[in-house]
Every structure is written in C-alpha cells, then in structure tokens.
Design an enzyme around this catalytic site. Sequence first.
Site, mmCIF file in Angstrom:
data_model
loop_
_atom_site.group_PDB
_atom_site.id
_atom_site.type_symbol
_atom_site.label_atom_id
_atom_site.label_comp_id
_atom_site.label_asym_id
_atom_site.label_seq_id
_atom_site.Cartn_x
_atom_site.Cartn_y
_atom_site.Cartn_z
ATOM 1 N N TYR A 59 0.817 -1.224 0.000
ATOM 2 C CA TYR A 59 0.000 0.000 0.000
ATOM 3 C C TYR A 59 0.843 1.263 0.000
ATOM 4 O O TYR A 59 0.480 2.263 -0.627
ATOM 5 C CB TYR A 59 -1.015 -0.041 1.152
ATOM 6 C CG TYR A 59 -2.144 -0.972 0.797
ATOM 7 C CD1 TYR A 59 -2.137 -2.309 1.184
ATOM 8 C CD2 TYR A 59 -3.160 -0.533 -0.041
ATOM 9 C CE1 TYR A 59 -3.136 -3.177 0.778
ATOM 10 C CE2 TYR A 59 -4.161 -1.399 -0.453
ATOM 11 C CZ TYR A 59 -4.142 -2.717 -0.051
ATOM 12 O OH TYR A 59 -5.124 -3.573 -0.485
ATOM 13 N N HIS A 116 -14.700 1.067 -1.461
ATOM 14 C CA HIS A 116 -13.590 0.222 -1.031
ATOM 15 C C HIS A 116 -12.502 1.014 -0.319
ATOM 16 O O HIS A 116 -11.366 0.553 -0.210
ATOM 17 C CB HIS A 116 -12.987 -0.511 -2.241
ATOM 18 C CG HIS A 116 -13.912 -1.561 -2.774
ATOM 19 N ND1 HIS A 116 -13.795 -2.085 -4.039
ATOM 20 C CD2 HIS A 116 -14.987 -2.186 -2.227
ATOM 21 C CE1 HIS A 116 -14.745 -2.986 -4.246
ATOM 22 N NE2 HIS A 116 -15.488 -3.056 -3.163
ATOM 23 N N CYS A 143 -0.604 7.111 15.786
ATOM 24 C CA CYS A 143 -1.895 7.722 15.431
ATOM 25 C C CYS A 143 -1.904 9.154 15.967
ATOM 26 O O CYS A 143 -1.608 9.368 17.158
ATOM 27 C CB CYS A 143 -3.026 6.914 16.082
ATOM 28 S SG CYS A 143 -4.624 7.754 16.056
ATOM 29 N N GLY A 182 -15.360 1.030 -16.658
ATOM 30 C CA GLY A 182 -13.999 0.567 -16.371
ATOM 31 C C GLY A 182 -13.891 -0.452 -15.269
ATOM 32 O O GLY A 182 -12.953 -0.420 -14.471
ATOM 33 N N ALA A 226 -11.812 4.721 -21.972
ATOM 34 C CA ALA A 226 -12.627 5.636 -21.163
ATOM 35 C C ALA A 226 -12.445 7.095 -21.582
ATOM 36 O O ALA A 226 -13.419 7.861 -21.639
ATOM 37 C CB ALA A 226 -12.256 5.462 -19.684
HETATM 38 C C1 BV8 Z 1 -17.700 -8.731 0.787
HETATM 39 C C2 BV8 Z 1 -9.561 -2.306 -2.412
HETATM 40 C C3 BV8 Z 1 -19.473 -9.300 2.296
HETATM 41 C C4 BV8 Z 1 -8.244 -2.908 -2.152
HETATM 42 C C5 BV8 Z 1 -10.774 -4.106 -3.462
HETATM 43 C C6 BV8 Z 1 -17.555 -15.759 -4.669
HETATM 44 C C7 BV8 Z 1 -18.646 -15.172 -5.288
HETATM 45 C C8 BV8 Z 1 -19.029 -13.864 -4.975
HETATM 46 C C9 BV8 Z 1 -18.297 -13.134 -4.056
HETATM 47 C C10 BV8 Z 1 -17.217 -13.729 -3.460
HETATM 48 C C11 BV8 Z 1 -16.839 -15.033 -3.749
HETATM 49 N N1 BV8 Z 1 -15.737 -15.325 -3.005
HETATM 50 C C12 BV8 Z 1 -15.427 -14.246 -2.255
HETATM 51 C C13 BV8 Z 1 -16.316 -13.292 -2.500
HETATM 52 C C14 BV8 Z 1 -16.373 -11.969 -1.921
HETATM 53 C C15 BV8 Z 1 -15.287 -11.078 -2.501
HETATM 54 C C16 BV8 Z 1 -15.189 -11.189 -4.003
HETATM 55 O O1 BV8 Z 1 -16.006 -10.658 -4.731
HETATM 56 N N2 BV8 Z 1 -14.132 -11.903 -4.445
HETATM 57 C C17 BV8 Z 1 -13.911 -12.064 -5.872
HETATM 58 C C18 BV8 Z 1 -12.410 -12.153 -6.126
HETATM 59 C C19 BV8 Z 1 -14.646 -13.316 -6.334
HETATM 60 N N3 BV8 Z 1 -15.704 -9.730 -2.163
HETATM 61 C C20 BV8 Z 1 -15.365 -9.232 -0.968
HETATM 62 O O2 BV8 Z 1 -14.685 -9.807 -0.153
HETATM 63 C C21 BV8 Z 1 -15.965 -7.874 -0.657
HETATM 64 N N4 BV8 Z 1 -16.626 -7.959 0.612
HETATM 65 O O3 BV8 Z 1 -18.146 -9.480 -0.070
HETATM 66 O O4 BV8 Z 1 -18.243 -8.601 2.065
HETATM 67 C C22 BV8 Z 1 -20.597 -8.408 1.919
HETATM 68 C C23 BV8 Z 1 -21.316 -8.673 0.747
HETATM 69 C C24 BV8 Z 1 -22.383 -7.840 0.425
HETATM 70 C C25 BV8 Z 1 -22.711 -6.755 1.239
HETATM 71 C C26 BV8 Z 1 -21.957 -6.512 2.381
HETATM 72 C C27 BV8 Z 1 -20.886 -7.342 2.724
HETATM 73 C C28 BV8 Z 1 -14.894 -6.817 -0.557
HETATM 74 C C29 BV8 Z 1 -14.219 -6.660 -1.895
HETATM 75 C C30 BV8 Z 1 -13.306 -5.422 -1.862
HETATM 76 C C31 BV8 Z 1 -11.876 -5.826 -2.143
HETATM 77 N N5 BV8 Z 1 -11.081 -4.611 -2.309
HETATM 78 N N6 BV8 Z 1 -10.118 -2.959 -3.580
HETATM 79 C C32 BV8 Z 1 -7.198 -2.360 -3.088
HETATM 80 O O5 BV8 Z 1 -7.525 -1.637 -4.053
HETATM 81 O O6 BV8 Z 1 -6.037 -2.671 -2.839
HETATM 82 S S1 BV8 Z 1 -11.248 -4.910 -4.861
HETATM 83 C C33 BV8 Z 1 -10.442 -4.276 -6.238
HETATM 84 O O7 BV8 Z 1 -10.689 -5.154 -7.349
HETATM 85 C C34 BV8 Z 1 -11.036 -2.975 -6.714
HETATM 86 O O8 BV8 Z 1 -11.414 -2.136 -5.680
HETATM 87 C C35 BV8 Z 1 -12.201 -3.387 -7.551
HETATM 88 O O9 BV8 Z 1 -13.376 -3.389 -6.788
HETATM 89 C C36 BV8 Z 1 -11.948 -4.824 -7.836
HETATM 90 C C37 BV8 Z 1 -12.160 -5.146 -9.281
HETATM 91 O O10 BV8 Z 1 -11.293 -4.401 -9.978
HETATM 92 P P1 BV8 Z 1 -11.783 -3.491 -11.211
HETATM 93 O O11 BV8 Z 1 -11.935 -2.113 -10.697
HETATM 94 O O12 BV8 Z 1 -12.948 -4.071 -11.938
HETATM 95 O O13 BV8 Z 1 -10.494 -3.590 -12.086
HETATM 96 P P2 BV8 Z 1 -10.059 -4.802 -13.015
HETATM 97 O O14 BV8 Z 1 -8.599 -4.686 -13.223
HETATM 98 O O15 BV8 Z 1 -10.636 -6.095 -12.489
HETATM 99 O O16 BV8 Z 1 -10.819 -4.480 -14.379
HETATM 100 C C38 BV8 Z 1 -10.500 -3.283 -15.072
HETATM 101 C C39 BV8 Z 1 -11.522 -3.143 -16.169
HETATM 102 O O17 BV8 Z 1 -11.263 -1.922 -16.845
HETATM 103 C C40 BV8 Z 1 -11.423 -4.247 -17.206
HETATM 104 O O18 BV8 Z 1 -12.738 -4.680 -17.537
HETATM 105 C C41 BV8 Z 1 -10.765 -3.564 -18.400
HETATM 106 O O19 BV8 Z 1 -11.263 -4.062 -19.632
HETATM 107 C C42 BV8 Z 1 -11.208 -2.138 -18.229
HETATM 108 N N7 BV8 Z 1 -10.261 -1.174 -18.779
HETATM 109 C C43 BV8 Z 1 -8.895 -1.242 -18.781
HETATM 110 N N8 BV8 Z 1 -8.398 -0.138 -19.380
HETATM 111 C C44 BV8 Z 1 -9.462 0.643 -19.732
HETATM 112 C C45 BV8 Z 1 -10.638 -0.015 -19.356
HETATM 113 N N9 BV8 Z 1 -11.864 0.501 -19.580
HETATM 114 C C46 BV8 Z 1 -11.921 1.701 -20.212
HETATM 115 N N10 BV8 Z 1 -10.824 2.382 -20.600
HETATM 116 C C47 BV8 Z 1 -9.592 1.891 -20.391
HETATM 117 N N11 BV8 Z 1 -8.521 2.581 -20.805
#
Ligand code: BV8
Length: 235
Positions: A59, A116, A143, A182, A226
């Site tokens: 981080y 997040h 802190c 995005g 974007a």
């Molecule tokens: C929770 C902060 C309970 C940290 C992040 C199985 C099924 C369903 C869910 C789960 C499961 N197993 C586990 C889970 C839960 C889990 C989850 O979803 N896991 C995934 C891996 C399966 N989720 C959690 O744990 C969440 N908490 O569920 O709590 C709850 C539920 C409901 C209600 C209350 C409580 C917490 C998740 C948060 C994790 N923290 N970020 C940090 O940043 O270091 S996640 C992190 O990855 C990001 O914040 C973001 O949310 C996430 C996805 O990333 P994206 O932003 O989509 O980026 P990515 O690279 O994936 O994609 C980029 C996109 O942009 C692509 O499509 C690409 O084509 C496009 N792109 C690229 N360039 C461009 C572009 N578009 C336009 N122009 C460009 N130039």
Amino acid sequence: MVVMSTPRNIVILTGAGISAESGIDTFRGGGGLWEQHRVEDVATPEAFARDPNLVLRFYDMRREAIQTKEPNAAHYALARLDREWAKRAGGEVLIVTQNVDDLHERGGALNVLHMHGEHLKAWCTSCDRRHRWTGPLLHRPECPTCGMQALRPDVVWFGEVPYRMDEIYRAVSEADLFVSIGTSGAVYPAAGLVRTARDLGVQTLELNLERSQGSAWFHETRLGAATEIVPAWVE
Ligand code: BV8
C-alpha cells in the site's frame, strides 16, 4: 440501442479502468500481480496478520504512486456531469467508485463514494479514527489522535464489508440510470449492482474497454477507451 428520455438521477459505478489511462495499474490487466502475489492474496486481513510488512509495503508503494498521477478526460467529463446535472435535469449524480485513488476528486467531482476505501487515508485500529495520510505506514507511525502505533490502510480488503452499502443500494433504487465504467465485474458486491438496478427497472449502460463479466445484464454496452467513450457519452 436503448433510447431513453433524459434520466433524472444517475448512479455511476467506476473501476480501475477509468484510471488506467492516468497510468494507474488495473488489477487484472497486468495479470493482477504484485511482486508475484495475487492482489486477492495481499489485500486481505489474513495477509495483514500473517505478514504486515508485505501488505504495508504494497500500500505504501501504491499510495506514493497515485500522488504522481493526474486525472484524465474521463474523470473530468464525469466531474462536469456531476456539477452541471442538477441544473440541466434537476437530478442527482452519484459516483460510486471501487477505486482507492483520488482522481475523481482531483478531477473536480463532488459526489464521490469510495465503497472500497481510499489510499490517502489511514485507519487507527486502536481508536477507530481515520486520518488523511500521504506518507508511508511501514515504519508504524503513531496515530495523531491516540498515539498508538495501530494505523492501517483505510482500504476495504477481500472478506471485509464495503463502506456505505445501504446508501449505495438506496441510490440505485432511486436512480433512472445506472452506468458502469472501467470495471471487470469480478468483485462483489460491486459487480452485483447492475443486477440490483435491472431488478428495479433501472436503465443500465456499460462503458468499458472490453465486455465485462456482467455485460449480459446491461441494456447497452459501449466499448472503447474511457478517455474517448466517457466524454462522448457525457456530451
Ligand atoms: C464482501 C480495495 C461481504 C483494495 C478491493 C464468490 C462469489 C461472490 C463473491 C465472493 C466469492 N468469493 C469471495 C467473495 C467476496 C469477494 C469477491 O467478490 N471476491 C472475488 C475475487 C470473487 N468480495 C469481498 O470480499 C468484498 N466484501 O463481499 O463482504 C458483503 C457482501 C455484500 C454486502 C456486504 C458485505 C470486498 C471486496 C473489496 C476488495 N477490495 N479494492 C485495493 O484496491 O487494494 S477490490 C479491487 O478489485 C477494486 O477495488 C475493484 O473493486 C476490484 C475489481 O477491480 P476493477 O476495478 O474491476 O479492475 P479490473 O482490473 O478487475 O478491471 C478493469 C476493467 O477496466 C477491465 O474490464 C478492463 O477491460 C477495463 N479497462 C482497462 N483499461 C481501460 C478499461 N476501460 C476503459 N478504458 C480503459 N482505458
């Protein structure tokens, strides 16, 4: 092609793709790896308990990196929409971002909800206060409120509850249009918001470089970078 009347309330979900052209790595573009670690393995409370220095270094490096980046045309276009929409359509715009960078704010957006968390905040696990933080945390600074060396990144890790979900679900339920920009649709509950919108009869639009995991749930998908398709949509 969905032709819709002017929507009043718009909820915009953004992901790493909106910051990609500002030079901030996406999660799954570069293979979602950091020093041979999958993000899902480093961004967890278990990883922090097991190897706090590894997580704090992860981080510290990203917190420093985002301060050298600038908003891009997509951030500026959304900020214009955010500022002008109330006048133009008498409605509200809410930007719900999964991103932990501050490019929406530095681009001039006012209504930004970081579901997040934020890189530029530190959370004291002793007194539960949050502080704006631009420097490193690796050396365990005290802190500013309670003096304990108990600061962690104020970022929602995998397995932790995202911030202000009730507010987000309420905004989606009151929206006329839900726009996703995005994001790969890989992480829940963010990735499930489009289905919530659909179930409530809200129009849904996806602006992304490629089709995401949730594309089938959108009434309309426009593909492109974007910085091109977001300003074109806002105009
Ligand atoms: C929770 C902060 C309970 C940290 C992040 C199985 C099924 C369903 C869910 C789960 C499961 N197993 C586990 C889970 C839960 C889990 C989850 O979803 N896991 C995934 C891996 C399966 N989720 C959690 O744990 C969440 N908490 O569920 O709590 C709850 C539920 C409901 C209600 C209350 C409580 C917490 C998740 C948060 C994790 N923290 N970020 C940090 O940043 O270091 S996640 C992190 O990855 C990001 O914040 C973001 O949310 C996430 C996805 O990333 P994206 O932003 O989509 O980026 P990515 O690279 O994936 O994609 C980029 C996109 O942009 C692509 O499509 C690409 O084509 C496009 N792109 C690229 N360039 C461009 C572009 N578009 C336009 N122009 C460009 N130039």
